[in-house]
Design a protein around this motif. Structure first.
Motif, PDB file in Angstrom:
ATOM      1  N   ASP A 149       0.840  -1.189   0.000  1.00  0.00           N
ATOM      2  CA  ASP A 149       0.000   0.000   0.000  1.00  0.00           C
ATOM      3  C   ASP A 149       0.879   1.245   0.000  1.00  0.00           C
ATOM      4  N   GLY A 150       0.583   2.149  -0.880  1.00  0.00           N
ATOM      5  CA  GLY A 150       1.338   3.387  -0.933  1.00  0.00           C
ATOM      6  C   GLY A 150       2.579   3.313  -1.802  1.00  0.00           C
ATOM      7  N   GLN A 151       2.929   2.123  -2.278  1.00  0.00           N
ATOM      8  CA  GLN A 151       4.093   1.991  -3.153  1.00  0.00           C
ATOM      9  C   GLN A 151       3.609   1.870  -4.588  1.00  0.00           C
ATOM     10  N   ALA A 152       4.335   2.476  -5.477  1.00  0.00           N
ATOM     11  CA  ALA A 152       4.001   2.362  -6.889  1.00  0.00           C
ATOM     12  C   ALA A 152       4.379   0.963  -7.366  1.00  0.00           C
ATOM     13  N   PRO A 153       3.523   0.297  -8.155  1.00  0.00           N
ATOM     14  CA  PRO A 153       3.864  -1.032  -8.652  1.00  0.00           C
ATOM     15  C   PRO A 153       5.017  -0.952  -9.642  1.00  0.00           C
ATOM     16  N   GLU A 154       5.811  -2.005  -9.672  1.00  0.00           N
ATOM     17  CA  GLU A 154       6.909  -2.063 -10.626  1.00  0.00           C
ATOM     18  C   GLU A 154       6.364  -2.511 -11.971  1.00  0.00           C
ATOM     19  N   VAL A 155       6.730  -1.812 -13.014  1.00  0.00           N
ATOM     20  CA  VAL A 155       6.325  -2.169 -14.363  1.00  0.00           C
ATOM     21  C   VAL A 155       7.583  -2.610 -15.102  1.00  0.00           C
ATOM     22  N   PRO A 156       7.632  -3.853 -15.580  1.00  0.00           N
ATOM     23  CA  PRO A 156       8.845  -4.367 -16.182  1.00  0.00           C
ATOM     24  C   PRO A 156       9.209  -3.756 -17.533  1.00  0.00           C
ATOM     25  N   VAL A 157       8.252  -3.141 -18.205  1.00  0.00           N
ATOM     26  CA  VAL A 157       8.543  -2.520 -19.495  1.00  0.00           C
ATOM     27  C   VAL A 157       8.031  -1.087 -19.476  1.00  0.00           C
ATOM     28  N   ALA A 158       8.679  -0.250 -20.246  1.00  0.00           N
ATOM     29  CA  ALA A 158       8.218   1.124 -20.360  1.00  0.00           C
ATOM     30  C   ALA A 158       6.924   1.117 -21.171  1.00  0.00           C
ATOM     31  N   ALA A 159       5.880   1.689 -20.613  1.00  0.00           N
ATOM     32  CA  ALA A 159       4.587   1.683 -21.289  1.00  0.00           C
ATOM     33  C   ALA A 159       4.036   3.096 -21.345  1.00  0.00           C
ATOM     34  N   ALA A 160       3.108   3.283 -22.233  1.00  0.00           N
ATOM     35  CA  ALA A 160       2.421   4.562 -22.311  1.00  0.00           C
ATOM     36  C   ALA A 160       1.562   4.719 -21.063  1.00  0.00           C
ATOM     37  N   GLN A 161       1.131   5.921 -20.781  1.00  0.00           N
ATOM     38  CA  GLN A 161       0.367   6.192 -19.558  1.00  0.00           C
ATOM     39  C   GLN A 161      -0.870   5.310 -19.449  1.00  0.00           C
ATOM     40  N   ALA A 162      -1.640   5.179 -20.502  1.00  0.00           N
ATOM     41  CA  ALA A 162      -2.865   4.370 -20.458  1.00  0.00           C
ATOM     42  C   ALA A 162      -2.536   2.905 -20.194  1.00  0.00           C
ATOM     43  N   GLU A 163      -1.481   2.413 -20.836  1.00  0.00           N
ATOM     44  CA  GLU A 163      -1.077   1.024 -20.606  1.00  0.00           C
ATOM     45  C   GLU A 163      -0.606   0.833 -19.177  1.00  0.00           C
ATOM     46  N   TRP A 164       0.116   1.800 -18.653  1.00  0.00           N
ATOM     47  CA  TRP A 164       0.611   1.705 -17.280  1.00  0.00           C
ATOM     48  C   TRP A 164      -0.558   1.678 -16.300  1.00  0.00           C
ATOM     49  N   LEU A 165      -1.563   2.526 -16.548  1.00  0.00           N
ATOM     50  CA  LEU A 165      -2.739   2.544 -15.676  1.00  0.00           C
ATOM     51  C   LEU A 165      -3.495   1.218 -15.744  1.00  0.00           C
ATOM     52  N   ALA A 166      -3.593   0.642 -16.930  1.00  0.00           N
ATOM     53  CA  ALA A 166      -4.264  -0.651 -17.076  1.00  0.00           C
ATOM     54  C   ALA A 166      -3.483  -1.741 -16.334  1.00  0.00           C
ATOM     55  N   LEU A 167      -2.158  -1.709 -16.437  1.00  0.00           N
ATOM     56  CA  LEU A 167      -1.328  -2.679 -15.702  1.00  0.00           C
ATOM     57  C   LEU A 167      -1.489  -2.503 -14.194  1.00  0.00           C
ATOM     58  N   ARG A 168      -1.533  -1.268 -13.741  1.00  0.00           N
ATOM     59  CA  ARG A 168      -1.709  -1.004 -12.313  1.00  0.00           C
ATOM     60  C   ARG A 168      -3.050  -1.537 -11.831  1.00  0.00           C
ATOM     61  N   ASP A 169      -4.106  -1.296 -12.622  1.00  0.00           N
ATOM     62  CA  ASP A 169      -5.427  -1.794 -12.253  1.00  0.00           C
ATOM     63  C   ASP A 169      -5.456  -3.318 -12.234  1.00  0.00           C
ATOM     64  N   LEU A 170      -4.792  -3.942 -13.208  1.00  0.00           N
ATOM     65  CA  LEU A 170      -4.728  -5.405 -13.246  1.00  0.00           C
ATOM     66  C   LEU A 170      -3.969  -5.938 -12.038  1.00  0.00           C
ATOM     67  N   GLN A 171      -2.867  -5.300 -11.690  1.00  0.00           N
ATOM     68  CA  GLN A 171      -2.096  -5.746 -10.531  1.00  0.00           C
ATOM     69  C   GLN A 171      -2.932  -5.639  -9.259  1.00  0.00           C
ATOM     70  N   ARG A 172      -3.639  -4.535  -9.099  1.00  0.00           N
ATOM     71  CA  ARG A 172      -4.492  -4.367  -7.918  1.00  0.00           C
ATOM     72  C   ARG A 172      -5.584  -5.432  -7.877  1.00  0.00           C
ATOM     73  N   ALA A 173      -6.178  -5.717  -9.026  1.00  0.00           N
ATOM     74  CA  ALA A 173      -7.235  -6.726  -9.077  1.00  0.00           C
ATOM     75  C   ALA A 173      -6.669  -8.112  -8.761  1.00  0.00           C
ATOM     76  N   LEU A 174      -5.492  -8.428  -9.301  1.00  0.00           N
ATOM     77  CA  LEU A 174      -4.874  -9.722  -8.997  1.00  0.00           C
ATOM     78  C   LEU A 174      -4.549  -9.854  -7.518  1.00  0.00           C
ATOM     79  N   LEU A 175      -4.068  -8.788  -6.927  1.00  0.00           N
ATOM     80  CA  LEU A 175      -3.723  -8.839  -5.502  1.00  0.00           C
ATOM     81  C   LEU A 175      -4.970  -8.945  -4.623  1.00  0.00           C
ATOM     82  N   ALA A 176      -6.121  -8.529  -5.148  1.00  0.00           N
ATOM     83  CA  ALA A 176      -7.360  -8.619  -4.389  1.00  0.00           C
ATOM     84  C   ALA A 176      -7.949 -10.028  -4.422  1.00  0.00           C
ATOM     85  N   LEU A 177      -7.480 -10.869  -5.361  1.00  0.00           N
ATOM     86  CA  LEU A 177      -7.966 -12.249  -5.430  1.00  0.00           C
ATOM     87  C   LEU A 177      -7.399 -13.056  -4.269  1.00  0.00           C
TER      88      LEU A 177
END
Length: 172
Positions: free
Chosen positions: A88-116
């Protein structure tokens, strides 16, 4: 380079190294910390190397290695020696440089996976990232194939719900 033939009839210790990237990826999912994940991979390879004679009866090196890793992780959880990191409070690590929209989608996916629940997340990632068959996952996790299918189905449905909630959530 070692071949990744899962069905070889004789053990090839060099073959373990071919599975290293997938082992590291799964360890990162289990431990959520690069150093702990590297320790888990090292412990897995050490255990596999010291028990190479048992592999001949197993036949599938990938399933065998993932089973060792899963069991080491579960043992550490049971002993309570596993250090956890609060994300909580830490930015997720993104293994590849992505555009802002892609980064936000990855962040949302990571949060959803961690909620499972962990059981659903493990099965979902073994299917999605490593392409393991249900029988291989069942053998790896030591559960019936029906349980694998059930966890996968519930995990996918819950992930869909969480992701649709992320999409509809008002922007802050």
């Amino acid at each position: 380079m070692a071949t990744l033939d899962c069905r070889s009839s004789r053990p090839d210790p060099g073959q373990m190294l071919g599975w290293l990237p997938r082992l590291r990826r799964y360890a990162r999912v289990l431990r959520r910390n690069r150093e702990d994940a590297d320790d888990l991979v090292q412990d897995t390879l050490e255990r596999a190397w010291s028990r190479m004679g048992y592999w001949q009866g197993v036949g599938d090196m990938r399933t065998w290695l993932f089973s060792i890793m899963h069991n080491l992780h579960v043992d550490a959880l049971r002993r309570g020696r596993l250090d956890t990191v609060d994300l909580d409070g830490q930015a997720p690590e993104v293994p590849v440089a992505a555009a802002q929209a892609e980064w936000l989608a990855l962040r949302d996916l990571q949060r959803a996976l961690l909620a499972l629940p962990a059981e659903q997340r493990e099965v979902l990632l073994l299917v999605a990232l490593d392409g393991m068959a249900y029988a291989e996952i069942a053998q790896t996790l030591g559960i019936p194939a029906g349980t694998v299918m059930s966890r996968l189905s519930r995990g996918r449905e819950r992930l869909r719900q969480l992701m649709s909630h992320e999409v509809r959530r008002p922007k802050s």
